[in-house]
Motif scaffolding. Structure first.
Motif, PDB file in Angstrom:
ATOM      1  N   ILE A 122       7.103   2.240   2.829  1.00  0.00           N
ATOM      2  CA  ILE A 122       7.471   0.851   3.111  1.00  0.00           C
ATOM      3  C   ILE A 122       8.674   0.427   2.273  1.00  0.00           C
ATOM      4  N   GLU A 123       8.658   0.802   0.993  1.00  0.00           N
ATOM      5  CA  GLU A 123       9.726   0.406   0.083  1.00  0.00           C
ATOM      6  C   GLU A 123      11.018   1.175   0.373  1.00  0.00           C
ATOM      7  N   SER A 124      10.932   2.473   0.576  1.00  0.00           N
ATOM      8  CA  SER A 124      12.144   3.277   0.757  1.00  0.00           C
ATOM      9  C   SER A 124      12.856   2.966   2.061  1.00  0.00           C
ATOM     10  N   LEU A 125      12.105   2.584   3.093  1.00  0.00           N
ATOM     11  CA  LEU A 125      12.699   2.230   4.382  1.00  0.00           C
ATOM     12  C   LEU A 125      12.914   0.730   4.527  1.00  0.00           C
ATOM     13  N   ASP A 126      12.603  -0.003   3.449  1.00  0.00           N
ATOM     14  CA  ASP A 126      12.797  -1.451   3.417  1.00  0.00           C
ATOM     15  C   ASP A 126      12.143  -2.136   4.622  1.00  0.00           C
ATOM     16  N   ILE A 127      10.898  -1.753   4.888  1.00  0.00           N
ATOM     17  CA  ILE A 127      10.148  -2.364   5.982  1.00  0.00           C
ATOM     18  C   ILE A 127       9.735  -3.778   5.566  1.00  0.00           C
ATOM     19  N   PRO A 128      10.009  -4.790   6.380  1.00  0.00           N
ATOM     20  CA  PRO A 128       9.600  -6.164   6.033  1.00  0.00           C
ATOM     21  C   PRO A 128       8.070  -6.264   6.026  1.00  0.00           C
ATOM     22  N   ALA A 129       7.499  -6.301   4.863  1.00  0.00           N
ATOM     23  CA  ALA A 129       6.040  -6.203   4.765  1.00  0.00           C
ATOM     24  C   ALA A 129       5.520  -6.948   3.555  1.00  0.00           C
ATOM     25  N   THR A 130       4.262  -7.349   3.657  1.00  0.00           N
ATOM     26  CA  THR A 130       3.482  -7.765   2.495  1.00  0.00           C
ATOM     27  C   THR A 130       2.535  -6.629   2.157  1.00  0.00           C
ATOM     28  N   ILE A 131       2.625  -6.146   0.935  1.00  0.00           N
ATOM     29  CA  ILE A 131       1.718  -5.113   0.453  1.00  0.00           C
ATOM     30  C   ILE A 131       0.628  -5.806  -0.356  1.00  0.00           C
ATOM     31  N   LEU A 132      -0.601  -5.712   0.126  1.00  0.00           N
ATOM     32  CA  LEU A 132      -1.750  -6.306  -0.559  1.00  0.00           C
ATOM     33  C   LEU A 132      -2.447  -5.226  -1.359  1.00  0.00           C
ATOM     34  N   ARG A 133      -2.639  -5.478  -2.657  1.00  0.00           N
ATOM     35  CA  ARG A 133      -3.257  -4.490  -3.537  1.00  0.00           C
ATOM     36  C   ARG A 133      -4.559  -5.044  -4.104  1.00  0.00           C
ATOM     37  N   PRO A 134      -5.661  -4.914  -3.366  1.00  0.00           N
ATOM     38  CA  PRO A 134      -6.919  -5.480  -3.859  1.00  0.00           C
ATOM     39  C   PRO A 134      -7.572  -4.627  -4.935  1.00  0.00           C
ATOM     40  N   ALA A 135      -8.266  -5.287  -5.838  1.00  0.00           N
ATOM     41  CA  ALA A 135      -9.170  -4.622  -6.771  1.00  0.00           C
ATOM     42  C   ALA A 135     -10.466  -4.290  -6.025  1.00  0.00           C
ATOM     43  N   TYR A 136     -11.426  -3.778  -6.749  1.00  0.00           N
ATOM     44  CA  TYR A 136     -12.732  -3.403  -6.196  1.00  0.00           C
ATOM     45  C   TYR A 136     -13.386  -4.620  -5.538  1.00  0.00           C
ATOM     46  N   PHE A 137     -13.916  -4.428  -4.327  1.00  0.00           N
ATOM     47  CA  PHE A 137     -14.526  -5.530  -3.577  1.00  0.00           C
ATOM     48  C   PHE A 137     -15.893  -5.906  -4.159  1.00  0.00           C
ATOM     49  N   MET A 138     -16.152  -7.189  -4.308  1.00  0.00           N
ATOM     50  CA  MET A 138     -17.495  -7.624  -4.685  1.00  0.00           C
ATOM     51  C   MET A 138     -18.530  -7.155  -3.670  1.00  0.00           C
ATOM     52  N   GLN A 139     -18.162  -7.174  -2.395  1.00  0.00           N
ATOM     53  CA  GLN A 139     -19.120  -6.823  -1.343  1.00  0.00           C
ATOM     54  C   GLN A 139     -19.592  -5.367  -1.438  1.00  0.00           C
ATOM     55  N   ASP A 186      11.014 -17.371  11.791  1.00  0.00           N
ATOM     56  CA  ASP A 186      12.068 -17.154  12.778  1.00  0.00           C
ATOM     57  C   ASP A 186      12.653 -15.746  12.694  1.00  0.00           C
ATOM     58  N   THR A 187      12.679 -15.183  11.482  1.00  0.00           N
ATOM     59  CA  THR A 187      13.212 -13.838  11.286  1.00  0.00           C
ATOM     60  C   THR A 187      12.273 -13.057  10.365  1.00  0.00           C
ATOM     61  N   ALA A 188      12.510 -11.741  10.287  1.00  0.00           N
ATOM     62  CA  ALA A 188      11.717 -10.906   9.380  1.00  0.00           C
ATOM     63  C   ALA A 188      11.919 -11.371   7.938  1.00  0.00           C
ATOM     64  N   LEU A 189      10.832 -11.420   7.183  1.00  0.00           N
ATOM     65  CA  LEU A 189      10.866 -11.933   5.816  1.00  0.00           C
ATOM     66  C   LEU A 189      10.958 -10.804   4.801  1.00  0.00           C
ATOM     67  N   PRO A 190      11.458 -11.086   3.602  1.00  0.00           N
ATOM     68  CA  PRO A 190      11.569 -10.051   2.565  1.00  0.00           C
ATOM     69  C   PRO A 190      10.207  -9.479   2.178  1.00  0.00           C
ATOM     70  N   ARG A 191      10.238  -8.276   1.640  1.00  0.00           N
ATOM     71  CA  ARG A 191       9.012  -7.595   1.221  1.00  0.00           C
ATOM     72  C   ARG A 191       8.393  -8.309   0.017  1.00  0.00           C
ATOM     73  N   VAL A 192       7.054  -8.379   0.022  1.00  0.00           N
ATOM     74  CA  VAL A 192       6.285  -9.030  -1.040  1.00  0.00           C
ATOM     75  C   VAL A 192       5.116  -8.122  -1.409  1.00  0.00           C
TER      76      VAL A 192
END
Length: 289
Positions: A122-139, A186-192
């Protein structure tokens, strides 16, 4: 144009599908078998498999936004990279990817390193994305709730470095907020990149104390024995997964799981409310048992 949700019938995916439907979004749910999933009204069922290229090409047609979640499997990396490549081929420029916290630090844990590989694409190809990095799930604690209640022992060897467990419902709410933010722009947003954590740094001892308070009797922490943990896990599933989980617990004991500075405030701003606490989760779990 629609939002395609992979992993649509799992713990996180099913919550996301429901919340997107409630928000009036045009949602497609990727499923492996036709007619097996119970989906909210208005959600389109799309049959496909992330290792089946023709079915994924079809699933991604007329898709504007992709939620990418794939299960912990031996071919997890292959699945994710195929899906992302096909999404790029289809012109999808709005992606939310569910990774894992400290994917770059737990380098010996297969599913962590697998997700880090996907992040690198995702980073090397600059894909417009949100990367979510969760910790261990309570569930995940539901798996051991019976042991805790019947034997008075908290058996997960999480150690004392501190783990900011996060409620799956908070993960889903943040994922939906990011999906809608990207889909409606309206347009692709920067990576987060967002670390998804709960508000408390929990240890084996503190978790046992929380369960004890909810149950009204003493609960002991079972200790840090990783070999015993692997052996127990292997009675419920494949050996490769039990070993992967053992390595993950070793990482938790060594490094803990902590969000980047400011993560809690950032997440609560997105949610517009406080993050759910582990004590609240345990209260709900014991009340419904």
């Amino acid at each position: 144009m629609s939002i395609l949700v992979t992993g649509a019938t799992g713990t996180i995916g099913s919550l996301i599908v429901q919340r997107l439907a409630d928000a009036g979004a045009d949602v497609r749910a990727l499923v492996r078998k036709q007619g097996k999933a119970s989906l909210p009204a208005g959600v389109a069922e799309v049959v496909g498999d992330m290792t089946d290229v023709p079915s994924m090409r079809a699933a991604l047609s007329s898709v504007r936004t992709l939620f990418l979640l794939n299960a912990v499997t031996p071919d997890e990396v292959t699945q994710a990279l195929i899906a992302l490549n096909l999404a790029r081929e289809a012109g999808v420029e709005r992606v939310v990817y569910l990774s894992v916290i400290h994917a770059d630090k737990y380098t010996n844990v297969p599913h962590f390193t697998g997700k880090h590989t996907v992040e690198r694409m995702i980073e090397s190809l600059d894909i417009p994305a949100t990367i979510l990095r969760p910790a261990y799930f309570m569930q995940n604690e539901r798996m051991v709730q019976q042991v805790i209640q019947e034997h008075g022992v908290y058996p997960m060897p999480i150690g004392s470095a501190g783990i900011a467990m996060v409620d799956a419902r908070d993960i889903a709410d943040i994922a939906v907020a990011e999906l809608l933010r990207r889909d409606r722009a309206d347009t692709a947003l920067p990576r987060v990149t967002l670390d998804l954590v709960g508000p408390d740094a929990l240890t084996g001892a503190s978790v046992a104390k929380i369960w004890g308070a909810a149950l009204g009797r003493e609960v002991a922490y079972g200790g840090d024995d990783l070999a015993a943990f692997e052996g127990q896990m292997a009675t419920f599933g494949p050996g490769w997964l039990a070993y992967d989980m053992r390595l993950m617990m070793g990482g938790i004991q060594k490094f803990g799981m902590h969000g980047a500075e400011g993560s809690i405030d950032r997440l609560q701003t997105i949610l517009g409310r406080p993050l759910r606490t582990y004590a609240d989760f345990v209260s709900e779990a014991t009340a419904s048992a």
